[in-house]
Write a protein that holds these residues in place. Structure first.
Motif, mmCIF file in Angstrom:
data_model
loop_
_atom_site.group_PDB
_atom_site.id
_atom_site.type_symbol
_atom_site.label_atom_id
_atom_site.label_comp_id
_atom_site.label_asym_id
_atom_site.label_seq_id
_atom_site.Cartn_x
_atom_site.Cartn_y
_atom_site.Cartn_z
ATOM 1 N N ALA A 35 0.802 -1.090 0.183
ATOM 2 C CA ALA A 35 -0.090 0.040 -0.002
ATOM 3 C C ALA A 35 0.831 1.408 -0.052
ATOM 4 O O ALA A 35 0.322 2.433 0.194
ATOM 5 C CB ALA A 35 -0.945 0.132 1.278
ATOM 6 N N HIS A 36 2.160 1.278 -0.120
ATOM 7 C CA HIS A 36 2.900 2.375 0.002
ATOM 8 C C HIS A 36 4.145 2.227 -0.719
ATOM 9 O O HIS A 36 5.512 1.697 -0.411
ATOM 10 C CB HIS A 36 3.318 2.452 1.550
ATOM 11 C CG HIS A 36 3.758 4.023 1.768
ATOM 12 N ND1 HIS A 36 3.563 4.664 2.664
ATOM 13 C CD2 HIS A 36 4.944 4.663 0.809
ATOM 14 C CE1 HIS A 36 4.287 6.063 2.689
ATOM 15 N NE2 HIS A 36 5.041 5.930 1.662
ATOM 16 N N VAL A 50 0.038 0.126 -4.293
ATOM 17 C CA VAL A 50 -0.547 1.578 -4.540
ATOM 18 C C VAL A 50 0.552 2.677 -4.873
ATOM 19 O O VAL A 50 1.518 2.787 -3.876
ATOM 20 C CB VAL A 50 -1.288 1.941 -3.138
ATOM 21 C CG1 VAL A 50 -1.570 3.449 -3.020
ATOM 22 C CG2 VAL A 50 -2.336 0.972 -2.919
ATOM 23 N N VAL A 57 -5.424 7.564 5.412
ATOM 24 C CA VAL A 57 -4.403 6.701 6.007
ATOM 25 C C VAL A 57 -3.042 7.377 6.314
ATOM 26 O O VAL A 57 -2.800 8.382 5.561
ATOM 27 C CB VAL A 57 -4.002 5.595 4.413
ATOM 28 C CG1 VAL A 57 -2.880 4.623 4.977
ATOM 29 C CG2 VAL A 57 -5.321 4.840 4.100
ATOM 30 N N ASP A 60 -0.528 2.567 7.654
ATOM 31 C CA ASP A 60 0.230 1.647 6.991
ATOM 32 C C ASP A 60 1.450 1.572 7.731
ATOM 33 O O ASP A 60 1.929 2.319 8.735
ATOM 34 C CB ASP A 60 0.471 1.975 5.553
ATOM 35 C CG ASP A 60 1.495 3.017 5.360
ATOM 36 O OD1 ASP A 60 2.448 3.015 5.788
ATOM 37 O OD2 ASP A 60 1.233 3.645 4.272
ATOM 38 N N LEU A 86 -2.335 -1.525 7.024
ATOM 39 C CA LEU A 86 -2.289 -1.977 5.733
ATOM 40 C C LEU A 86 -0.850 -1.978 5.723
ATOM 41 O O LEU A 86 0.156 -1.324 6.168
ATOM 42 C CB LEU A 86 -2.483 -0.918 4.706
ATOM 43 C CG LEU A 86 -4.010 -0.474 4.403
ATOM 44 C CD1 LEU A 86 -4.911 0.089 5.619
ATOM 45 C CD2 LEU A 86 -4.139 0.448 3.237
ATOM 46 N N GLY A 102 2.925 -1.768 4.186
ATOM 47 C CA GLY A 102 3.529 -1.065 2.966
ATOM 48 C C GLY A 102 4.697 -0.753 3.059
ATOM 49 O O GLY A 102 5.126 -1.217 4.393
ATOM 50 N N SER A 143 -3.644 -7.669 2.001
ATOM 51 C CA SER A 143 -4.534 -7.012 0.807
ATOM 52 C C SER A 143 -5.950 -6.714 1.420
ATOM 53 O O SER A 143 -6.533 -5.396 0.668
ATOM 54 C CB SER A 143 -4.611 -8.123 -0.068
ATOM 55 O OG SER A 143 -5.641 -9.268 0.653
ATOM 56 N N ASN A 195 -7.545 -4.808 3.629
ATOM 57 C CA ASN A 195 -7.627 -3.414 4.201
ATOM 58 C C ASN A 195 -7.286 -2.528 3.195
ATOM 59 O O ASN A 195 -8.021 -1.427 3.006
ATOM 60 C CB ASN A 195 -6.910 -3.145 5.215
ATOM 61 C CG ASN A 195 -7.400 -3.871 6.541
ATOM 62 O OD1 ASN A 195 -8.663 -4.354 6.746
ATOM 63 N ND2 ASN A 195 -6.481 -4.204 7.619
ATOM 64 N N ALA A 196 -6.375 -2.848 2.400
ATOM 65 C CA ALA A 196 -6.011 -2.005 1.149
ATOM 66 C C ALA A 196 -7.166 -2.023 0.113
ATOM 67 O O ALA A 196 -7.303 -0.956 -0.542
ATOM 68 C CB ALA A 196 -4.697 -2.540 0.480
#
Ligand SMILES: [Zn+2]
Length: 296
Positions: A31-32, A77, A202, A227, A253, A255, A287, A289-290
């Motif tokens: 996610a990051h 992401v 986030v 994250d 998440l 990340g 995965s 929550n993202a």
């Protein structure tokens, strides 16, 4: 966490592939991740080398997509931020183009420089096809409750799309030209979410280094997420407390900050899968929550 002093790279061994599905609960979404055009990226690496740490992965945006795909990261992401007025549209167009070539892999966010003359129009355009807006309090030298952000928050809330905002005090550096410990505080996020109660937000790095305060905010604001980026790597002095993740499985998440890392791409992944999470927590962390936050 160390501040000001450049920190040595950790020469740890990288894994060849994401761990088996029973350890991650299924596909892994990072996610990051940062995607920037080549010229901006070179400037960022120079900055990191001088002020933070030596970046281990000197990869272009296309190479980032390939690298993560080859190692089994299902999707990621893509984040970027404007460090000055006038470049957000250029950055947003860049990530839009990379994402359109890799729709099944890249979830792209846009950015804006708060208070720039056409900020509202930039955000409106971004929210048409990008998955949210990324802001960075250190780089953009603003508090999270800066009034210039009100229009950005309102537009995201109305569009039902998330804000990713680096609002924690760390990792700090005098090179940002602002005292991030004076500028940032979890209480600002509290005020923002009181005023924008439907806004999905986030906060990266598990809110480092105000872990306790951010965990309290999770209990208070149902649309706030955090994250794990660089906060469980054992790289800085103080990682987030392990129980923080166990207690908040619905809101955290996975990340990384790839590719701008001082250690192996899967360092945090390996450390996270080694923890005694149940299967449902693994699925949400890596995965679920993202998808909840970014796929809307
Ligand atoms: Zn980052």
């Amino acid at each position: 966490m160390a501040r000001g002093e450049p920190i040595a790279t950790i020469d740890d061994v990288e894994g060849a592939y994401v761990p088996e599905a029973h350890l991650t609960g299924g596909p892994v979404i990072d996610a990051h991740v940062h995607l920037f055009p080549a010229g901006v990226l070179a400037a960022i690496w120079r900055w990191f080398d001088e002020h933070a740490w030596r970046v281990r992965y000197r990869l272009s945006a296309e190479e980032v997509v390939e690298f993560l795909a080859a190692r089994g990261v299902a999707r990621f992401v893509a984040l970027h931020y404007a460090h000055k007025p006038g470049i957000a549209r250029f950055l947003n167009d860049f990530v839009r183009e990379v994402a359109s070539a890799h729709r099944d892999r890249v979830i792209p966010l846009g950015t804006v420089f708060p208070g720039e003359p056409d900020a509202a129009a930039i955000v409106r355009d971004a929210l048409r096809d990008l998955a949210g807006i990324k802001l960075h309090c250190h780089v953009q030298k603003m508090a999270a409750d800066d009034p210039r952000l009100d229009e950005v928050y309102a537009l995201c809330q109305d569009a039902g799309k998330p804000i990713v905002i680096h609002s924690g005090r760390e990792p700090a550096s005098p090179a940002y030209g602002v005292d991030t410990r004076a500028l940032c505080g979890a209480d600002q996020i509290d005020r923002v979410l009181e005023r924008f109660p439907r806004l999905t937000m986030v906060v990266p790095h598990l809110g480092a280094d105000e872990f306790v305060e951010y965990e309290a905010l999770l209990a208070k604001h149902e649309h706030l997420f955090l994250d794990t980026t660089m906060a469980v790597a054992g790289f800085f002095g103080a990682d987030a407390p392990a129980e923080m993740l166990t207690r908040n499985g619905d809101r955290i998440l996975y990340g990384t900050d790839f590719p701008n890392l001082p250690y192996a791409w899967d360092r945090e992944l390996a450390r996270l899968v080694a923890r005694p999470f149940d299967e449902a927590t693994r699925r949400k962390l890596f995965s679920g929550n993202a998808l909840r936050v970014f796929e809307r």
